[in-house]
Write an enzyme that holds these catalytic residues in place. Structure first.
Site, PDB file in Angstrom:
ATOM      1  N   CYS A  85      -5.138  34.247  33.787  1.00 32.81           N
ATOM      2  CA  CYS A  85      -4.265  33.951  34.909  1.00 32.81           C
ATOM      3  C   CYS A  85      -4.149  32.454  35.128  1.00 32.81           C
ATOM      4  CB  CYS A  85      -4.813  34.612  36.184  1.00 32.81           C
ATOM      5  SG  CYS A  85      -5.061  36.400  36.022  1.00 32.81           S
ATOM      6  N   ARG A 111      -0.662  36.127  37.688  1.00 30.62           N
ATOM      7  CA  ARG A 111      -1.501  37.121  37.010  1.00 30.62           C
ATOM      8  C   ARG A 111      -0.907  37.607  35.699  1.00 30.62           C
ATOM      9  NH1 ARG A 111      -3.022  43.292  38.847  1.00 30.62           N
ATOM     10  NH2 ARG A 111      -4.845  43.542  37.494  1.00 30.62           N
ATOM     11  N   LEU A 112      -1.768  37.617  34.674  1.00 33.36           N
ATOM     12  CA  LEU A 112      -1.491  38.309  33.423  1.00 33.36           C
ATOM     13  C   LEU A 112      -2.324  39.583  33.464  1.00 33.36           C
ATOM     14  CD1 LEU A 112      -0.241  38.272  30.520  1.00 33.36           C
ATOM     15  CD2 LEU A 112      -2.371  37.198  29.769  1.00 33.36           C
ATOM     16  N   VAL A 167      -4.404  42.564  32.502  1.00 26.28           N
ATOM     17  CA  VAL A 167      -5.188  43.006  31.348  1.00 26.28           C
ATOM     18  C   VAL A 167      -6.001  44.248  31.687  1.00 26.28           C
ATOM     19  CG1 VAL A 167      -7.057  42.366  29.751  1.00 26.28           C
ATOM     20  CG2 VAL A 167      -5.304  40.692  30.340  1.00 26.28           C
ATOM     21  N   GLY A 219      -9.892  34.583  34.148  1.00 26.89           N
ATOM     22  CA  GLY A 219     -10.944  34.809  33.166  1.00 26.89           C
ATOM     23  C   GLY A 219     -11.145  36.274  32.815  1.00 26.89           C
ATOM     24  N   GLU A 220     -12.258  36.517  32.170  1.00 25.94           N
ATOM     25  CA  GLU A 220     -12.637  37.863  31.756  1.00 25.94           C
ATOM     26  C   GLU A 220     -14.165  37.928  31.739  1.00 25.94           C
ATOM     27  OE1 GLU A 220     -10.926  41.182  31.631  1.00 25.94           O
ATOM     28  OE2 GLU A 220      -9.574  39.641  30.847  1.00 25.94           O
ATOM     29  N   ASP A 238     -12.595  43.117  37.019  1.00 31.46           N
ATOM     30  CA  ASP A 238     -13.691  42.154  37.068  1.00 31.46           C
ATOM     31  C   ASP A 238     -13.543  41.163  38.223  1.00 31.46           C
ATOM     32  OD1 ASP A 238     -11.478  41.006  35.850  1.00 31.46           O
ATOM     33  OD2 ASP A 238     -12.611  39.901  34.348  1.00 31.46           O
ATOM     34  N   SER A 298     -10.361  35.796  18.413  1.00 29.62           N
ATOM     35  CA  SER A 298     -10.229  34.728  17.424  1.00 29.62           C
ATOM     36  C   SER A 298     -11.600  34.169  17.062  1.00 29.62           C
ATOM     37  CB  SER A 298      -9.333  33.624  17.999  1.00 29.62           C
ATOM     38  OG  SER A 298      -9.123  32.590  17.066  1.00 29.62           O
ATOM     39  N   GLY A 299     -11.685  33.508  15.897  1.00 40.31           N
ATOM     40  CA  GLY A 299     -12.974  33.109  15.334  1.00 40.31           C
ATOM     41  C   GLY A 299     -13.450  31.710  15.656  1.00 40.31           C
TER      42      GLY A 299
END
Length: 613
Positions: A2, A50-51, A53, A78-79, A102, A376-377
């Site tokens: 977000c 807001r995105l 998820v 965040g997450e 969350d 992603s790495g």
């Protein structure tokens, strides 16, 4: 993910100044295109984009909870990956939850534990919590700085936001670059000094930092850093422990209520994530989608080097077939790559890594058409010692940032006036300040101490630069990208593992290769490291040269105030022979440096930068 913004003023009633917080928040629409919300009180205004998820209905923000006489309101980006465990722990303490998102867990964690709440959170985050009765604001950023949070104090007002562009909407805050900002740009850029927003009067919360703002003062505190201690496990136990942490981090980050995928380059780091994710999906009767990036005609023009020994395409195919993912290759058009240099500046609010940025932004835009979340790495090289400078002795024993050794070459392109800047002294001071924070063990050899210094400056500087790039480019396209190797538990544990084990089999990232060997074919496991792919098509190089020449030919171009125009003309006309060392890291050589100068000029124009020097 977000976008968040806020304004606090203890001396005035700002509740009716809603257009200001609206303007600030609207600058973050790309971070949260799905929903928006605001909170208005006498001394505070909060905004959120807001995105969606997790929990579309229950996760609306700003989110408010009342406990007795106290009213707490959060804006959060965040997450949190241990949400379920924390919810259960807090439920046992008597708290009732109205959602399964969350955001509510973070808010209740603060209500229960106050400033110590950050120590309970496993995830990536930046958030602000306002408590109305005490008129206090709590701001916090995750341990490794994956999510951004900027702030400024101006004329009695404290403002904050996810990106610099949100702060620049505030009346009276001007886009000014002073001597310190110039030193940062030309001595260390695109890295930034911890806590700096480059612009005058703009700052960023450091990784692992929280701020408590009251009407009386502003308190800042670093709540986490890797603790130095003796590593007591043997080799086999270390392999097993590391494997558990890596696998657990990846699986925790696969939780989402929207489509999730992985980035796949065919290298060790992304292949390991993709393999574990694919197995996880298969156990749920699903099929993982993987994405790779390539450039128009790159197979035709690719030239192998020590840094980039092989083309990724054959390795992507190898892993794709091995793990059975649904794979999609995204090919970037070179013309679009040049055009996107401007959008990359807007995404970053600063000149960045040229087409290394713009290509990632275009790639994320294509991924977003089908997915909202990707893994992603990034960060494995910094944590496990994968970069060439961990193995080249001249870099190991170099007292400075090894990815930034050629400061004199940088200086040669600056204007006569800016040549007075003490670039080397500035960089050296920041290096010394950083390593002064490291604790060593009594029995460590000089080489082990040097590796520890390298690891620490990589965590604090190089890794943070790449994390910033990943956040801005992905979120500009409304794509949430998670980075499992940046789990703080992995950093804490590996920090104390001796180099002998990290360097298992005397190969870069030997420990991680050992851990991932059970998930990957042997040739992929031991493939030589290859960095983020770039275009080799001469069409791109010719395009950026032509564009920069047009900029230089225009005597009104603001870049003339910062560069030695003659030297830059020579660079264009000599096919890069006057610029043989990278501007930054391994990838920013001649075409990327030329593109960087294009970005620099556009940044000066678009943001109407005032130079105070």
């Amino acid at each position: 993910m977000c976008g968040i913004a806020g304004w606090v003023n203890y001396n005035k009633n700002i509740s009716e100044k809603r257009s200001v917080i609206h303007s600030m928040t609207n600058q973050l629409v790309h971070r949260g295109p799905d929903e928006y919300g605001f909170y208005y009180k006498t001394n505070v205004l909060l905004g959120h984009r807001r995105l969606v998820v997790i929990d579309p209905d229950g996760g609306k923000q700003p989110m408010t909870k009342k406990i007795g006489e106290h009213e707490y309101t959060i804006v959060y980006n965040g997450e949190i990956y241990n949400t379920n465990e924390l919810r259960e722990k807090l439920s046992q303490k008597g708290y009732k939850f109205e959602s399964h998102c969350d955001t509510e867990v973070v808010l209740v964690s603060y209500i229960e534990w106050g400033e110590d709440c950050t120590t309970y959170l496993n995830g990536i985050f930046a958030f602000g919590i306002w408590e109305e009765k005490s008129k206090s604001l709590f701001l916090a950023r995750d341990r490794l700085g994956v999510k951004p949070l900027f702030y400024a104090y101006i004329n009695g007002s404290f403002i904050f936001g996810s990106e610099i562009k949100a702060l620049l909407e505030f009346p009276g805050l001007e886009p000014v670059i002073n001597e310190n900002g110039l030193l940062e740009l030309f001595s260390l850029g695109p890295s930034r000094v911890l806590g700096s927003g480059v612009f005058k009067n703009i700052y960023e919360l450091k990784p692992s930092e929280f701020i408590i703002l009251t009407s009386k003062n502003l308190y800042k505190h670093i709540y986490w850093k890797p603790i130095t201690s003796y590593h007591t496990e043997n080799d086999e136990d270390t392999f097993e422990h590391t494997a558990y942490l890596v696998e657990d981090s990846i699986k925790k980050q696969l939780i989402s209520d929207v489509p999730i995928c992985t980035f796949l380059s065919g290298g060790l780091d992304s292949s390991g994530i993709s393999s574990i994710a694919s197995e996880y999906f298969k156990n749920q009767s699903k099929k993982l989608t993987t994405y790779s990036i390539d450039y128009e005609d790159n197979d035709k023009f690719f030239v192998a080097s020590d840094f980039q020994p092989s083309n990724d395409n054959i390795w992507v195919k190898r892993v794709n077939e091995y793990i059975g993912s649904q794979h999609k290759k995204i090919t970037i058009n070179n013309d679009m790559l040049v055009k996107a240099l401007q959008d990359a500046v807007i995404a970053y609010d600063l000149p960045g890594m040229a087409d290394i940025d713009s290509s990632l932004m275009l790639f994320c835009g294509k991924v977003k058409s089908n997915h909202t979340v990707a893994l992603s790495g990034e960060c494995a090289d910094e944590i496990f010692g994968g970069y060439p400078w961990f193995r080249r002795q001249e870099d190991v024993y170099y007292d400075g940032f090894p990815w930034n050794r050629y400061i004199n070459e940088r200086k040669s392109f600056l204007s006569k006036e800016l040549n007075k800047l003490k670039l080397e002294e500035f960089a050296n001071t920041k290096y010394m300040d950083t390593i002064s924070d490291i604790e060593f063990l009594d029995n460590e050899t000089e080489h082990e101490k040097r590796i520890k210094k390298l690891t620490y400056i990589n965590l604090k500087w190089f890794m943070l630069t790449l994390l910033t790039r990943k956040d801005r480019m992905s979120m500009y396209k409304s794509l949430e990208v998670r980075v499992p190797y940046a789990d703080h538990r992995i950093v804490e544990y590996t920090w104390n593992i001796p180099w002998r084990i990290k360097n298992h089999n005397n190969i870069e990232k030997g420990l991680l290769r050992k851990v991932l060997s059970s998930y990957l074919p042997e040739d992929v496991t031991y493939r030589k490291k290859s960095p983020y792919p770039k275009t080799y098509n001469p069409e791109y190089s010719n395009s950026v040269k032509s564009l920069l020449k047009n900029i230089l030919d225009d005597k009104n171009s603001p870049i003339h105030n910062l560069i030695d125009t003659k030297n830059v003309y020579n660079l264009i006309n000599n096919d890069g022979e006057t610029f043989i060392t990278p501007w930054f890291g391994q990838l920013m050589k001649e075409p990327q440096f030329i593109a960087y100068l294009i970005q620099l000029n556009y940044w000066l124009e678009h943001y109407k930068i005032k130079i105070d020097y």
